[in-house]
Design a protein around this motif. Structure first.
Motif, short mmCIF file in Angstrom:
data_model
loop_
_atom_site.label_atom_id
_atom_site.label_comp_id
_atom_site.label_asym_id
_atom_site.label_seq_id
_atom_site.Cartn_x
_atom_site.Cartn_y
_atom_site.Cartn_z
N GLY A 194 3.06 -30.52 -1.77
CA GLY A 194 3.42 -31.60 -2.69
C GLY A 194 3.87 -31.11 -4.04
N ASP A 195 3.97 -29.78 -4.24
CA ASP A 195 4.41 -29.26 -5.53
C ASP A 195 5.87 -29.64 -5.79
N GLY A 196 6.13 -30.00 -7.02
CA GLY A 196 7.49 -30.35 -7.39
C GLY A 196 7.92 -31.72 -6.95
N GLY A 197 7.04 -32.47 -6.28
CA GLY A 197 7.40 -33.81 -5.83
C GLY A 197 8.45 -33.84 -4.74
N VAL A 198 8.64 -32.69 -4.03
CA VAL A 198 9.64 -32.66 -2.95
C VAL A 198 9.14 -33.46 -1.75
N PHE A 199 7.91 -33.14 -1.30
CA PHE A 199 7.31 -33.83 -0.17
C PHE A 199 5.92 -34.31 -0.57
N PRO A 200 5.40 -35.34 0.10
CA PRO A 200 4.00 -35.70 -0.11
C PRO A 200 3.09 -34.56 0.34
N ALA A 201 1.95 -34.44 -0.31
CA ALA A 201 1.01 -33.38 0.04
C ALA A 201 0.26 -33.72 1.32
N GLY A 202 -0.14 -32.67 2.05
CA GLY A 202 -0.99 -32.83 3.21
C GLY A 202 -0.28 -33.09 4.52
N LEU A 203 1.04 -33.02 4.58
CA LEU A 203 1.77 -33.22 5.84
C LEU A 203 1.69 -31.96 6.68
N LEU A 204 1.35 -32.10 7.95
CA LEU A 204 1.22 -30.95 8.84
C LEU A 204 2.59 -30.33 9.07
N VAL A 205 2.65 -29.01 8.91
CA VAL A 205 3.90 -28.26 9.14
C VAL A 205 3.80 -27.41 10.40
N VAL A 240 10.57 -41.71 8.85
CA VAL A 240 10.98 -41.42 7.48
C VAL A 240 9.91 -41.97 6.54
N LEU A 241 9.33 -41.09 5.72
CA LEU A 241 8.25 -41.49 4.82
C LEU A 241 8.84 -41.97 3.50
N ARG A 242 8.40 -43.17 3.10
CA ARG A 242 8.84 -43.70 1.81
C ARG A 242 8.00 -43.07 0.71
N SER A 243 8.44 -41.94 0.23
CA SER A 243 7.71 -41.27 -0.85
C SER A 243 8.40 -41.57 -2.17
N HIS A 244 7.62 -41.62 -3.22
CA HIS A 244 8.15 -41.91 -4.55
C HIS A 244 8.00 -40.67 -5.42
N PRO A 245 9.01 -40.35 -6.20
CA PRO A 245 8.93 -39.14 -7.02
C PRO A 245 7.82 -39.25 -8.05
N ALA A 246 7.26 -38.11 -8.37
CA ALA A 246 6.19 -38.08 -9.37
C ALA A 246 6.72 -38.53 -10.72
N GLU A 247 5.86 -39.17 -11.43
CA GLU A 247 6.25 -39.68 -12.75
C GLU A 247 6.51 -38.52 -13.70
N GLN A 248 7.65 -38.55 -14.31
CA GLN A 248 8.02 -37.48 -15.23
C GLN A 248 7.46 -37.78 -16.62
N ILE A 249 6.87 -36.78 -17.23
CA ILE A 249 6.29 -36.92 -18.57
C ILE A 249 7.34 -36.53 -19.59
N ARG A 250 7.75 -37.50 -20.35
CA ARG A 250 8.77 -37.25 -21.39
C ARG A 250 8.17 -37.18 -22.79
N ASP A 251 7.07 -37.83 -23.00
CA ASP A 251 6.44 -37.85 -24.32
C ASP A 251 5.16 -37.02 -24.25
N ALA A 252 5.14 -35.93 -24.98
CA ALA A 252 3.98 -35.05 -24.96
C ALA A 252 2.90 -35.49 -25.93
N GLY A 253 3.15 -36.53 -26.71
CA GLY A 253 2.20 -36.94 -27.74
C GLY A 253 0.85 -37.30 -27.18
N PRO A 254 0.76 -38.16 -26.15
CA PRO A 254 -0.57 -38.55 -25.66
C PRO A 254 -1.37 -37.42 -25.04
N LEU A 255 -0.70 -36.32 -24.68
CA LEU A 255 -1.41 -35.23 -24.02
C LEU A 255 -1.83 -34.13 -24.99
N ILE A 256 -1.00 -33.86 -25.96
CA ILE A 256 -1.28 -32.78 -26.89
C ILE A 256 -1.71 -33.39 -28.22
N ALA A 257 -2.92 -33.09 -28.58
CA ALA A 257 -3.45 -33.67 -29.83
C ALA A 257 -2.69 -33.13 -31.03
#
Length: 299
Positions: free
Chosen positions: A227-238, A265-282
C-alpha cells in the motif's frame, strides 16, 4: 435338319404340358370348391399325405422371409444407432457447457470469498481479449468508464492480485499484468516484514527488487501488497517467494494466469495528499528580544 425336327416336337409337347397343368389346376380348384363329405375326406387325406412332405420346399421361403425380417431389423437398429450418436453428441456439448459454467461459478464464488477491506468495493468484469506478447502482457475487460472504472485501480481474480488498470474506455478497460515489464508495485514479504518492489520481466515469475535485507527472506514466504505510495490497497495477496534458476528471488503469483476469465476491479481511492504542513509541524516559539539594558548599564 435335326434342329427343325426337334422344334417340330417341342411345340406340341409344350402345348400338351400346359394343357395338363391347366386341367390339374382346374381339377384341384373344383375339388377344393366341392362341398361334399367324400371330397372333404379326400382333401384331408391328401393334406395329411403330401403337405408334411413339402417342408423341405418351404425352407428356402422361410429363410428368405427371415433374411428380410433381419434386414428390416438391422435397418431399424442402424437408424436407432444414428439417433443415439446424435443425442450423444448433443450431450457432450451440454456437458462441456455445464463444465464451463461450473468453472465460472467456482471462480465467481472464489472471488466472493476473498476477504478484503470492508471499505473496498469492486466491479467484476469478463476478460475479452488476452493481448499477451513477448513485449507486452495485458488483458481487456468488458467494463469501463460507464461502470466507474478509474485508471490505476487494482484487479484480482479469485485468488490473488493480477495487475492494474492502464487505459479506460467507455465500455472496456485494459489491465497491465504483474508480469509486464512496466509493472512495479510495492510489496511486503511476510513474516519478516521486509519491503521490496515487485518488478515484472515478461516471465511467469516477477522479480523481487530493492529488498531491504535478503537474508531474512526464505522461499515460501508470503508476499502481499504494502500500500506504499497509494498505488494499491494494502494486504492484497500477491504470491509466494521462490528462488529462480538465476539465483534471484522471485514470486510465484497466486493468481491463475492460465484461466483469467473473470477479474475483480477494486474501487480504491488515492490517499489524501497533505498540502498544508501547518497542522502537523508546530510553529517555532518566538524568541525574546535581545537585552539592550545590560549594555547601557555597562556603558
Amino acid at each position: 435338319m435335326a434342329r427343325d425336327r426337334d422344334e417340330d416336337y417341342a411345340g406340341p409337347l409344350r402345348r400338351i404340358v400346359i394343357a395338363i397343368l391347366a386341367l390339374s389346376l382346374a381339377a384341384t380348384f373344383l375339388v377344393w370348391r366341392i362341398d361334399s363329405p367324400r371330397v372333404e375326406r379326400f382333401r384331408l387325406a391328401f393334406i395329411d399325405r403330401f403337405v408334411p412332405t413339402f417342408d423341405w420346399a418351404m425352407v428356402p421361403v422361410t429363410k428368405v422371409l427371415g433374411m428380410v425380417e433381419n434386414f428390416q431389423s438391422y435397418a431399424r437398429i442402424y437408424e436407432q444407432n444414428q439417433e443415439l450418436r446424435r443425442e450423444l453428441q448433443q450431450m457432450k456439448a451440454w456437458k462441456e457447457a455445464a463444465v464451463q459454467l461450473e468453472q465460472q461459478n467456482a471462480k465467481l464464488l472464489a472471488q466472493n470469498q476473498v476477504r478484503l477491506d470492508p471499505k473496498l468495493t469492486s466491479v467484476s468484469g469478463v476478460v475479452l481479449v488476452d493481448s499477451g506478447s513477448p513485449f507486452r502482457q495485458s488483458v481487456l475487460l468488458n467494463v469501463g468508464s460507464r461502470d466507474g472504472i478509474v485508471d490505476g485501480w487494482a484487479t484480482m481474480d479469485g485468488l490473488g492480485l493480477v495487475g492494474r488498470i492502464s487505459g479506460v474506455g467507455r465500455s472496456t478497460s485494459r489491465v497491465i499484468l504483474l508480469t509486464d515489464t512496466s509493472s512495479r508495485i510495492p510489496v511486503i514479504v511476510q513474516p519478516s516484514g521486509q519491503r521490496a518492489i515487485l518488478t515484472g520481466d515478461n516471465t511467469p515469475f516477477p522479480v523481487i527488487s530493492f529488498l531491504e535485507n535478503a537474508d531474512q527472506v526464505r522461499p515460501g514466504d508470503r508476499v502481499i501488497s504494502s500500500g506504499d505510495g497509494g498505488v494499491f490497497p494494502a494486504g492484497l495477496l500477491v504470491g509466494q517467494v521462490l528462488q529462480g534458476h538465476d539465483r534471484r528471488l522471485r514470486v510465484r503469483l497466486a493468481a491463475d494466469y492460465e484461466r483469467l476469465d473473470f477479474l475483480r476491479v477494486l474501487r480504491s481511492h488515492p490517499a489524501e495528499q497533505i498540502r498544508d504542513a501547518g497542522p502537523l509541524i508546530a510553529p517555532e516559539a518566538p524568541r525574546p528580544p535581545p537585552d539592550t539594558t545590560a549594555g547601557d548599564t555597562n556603558g
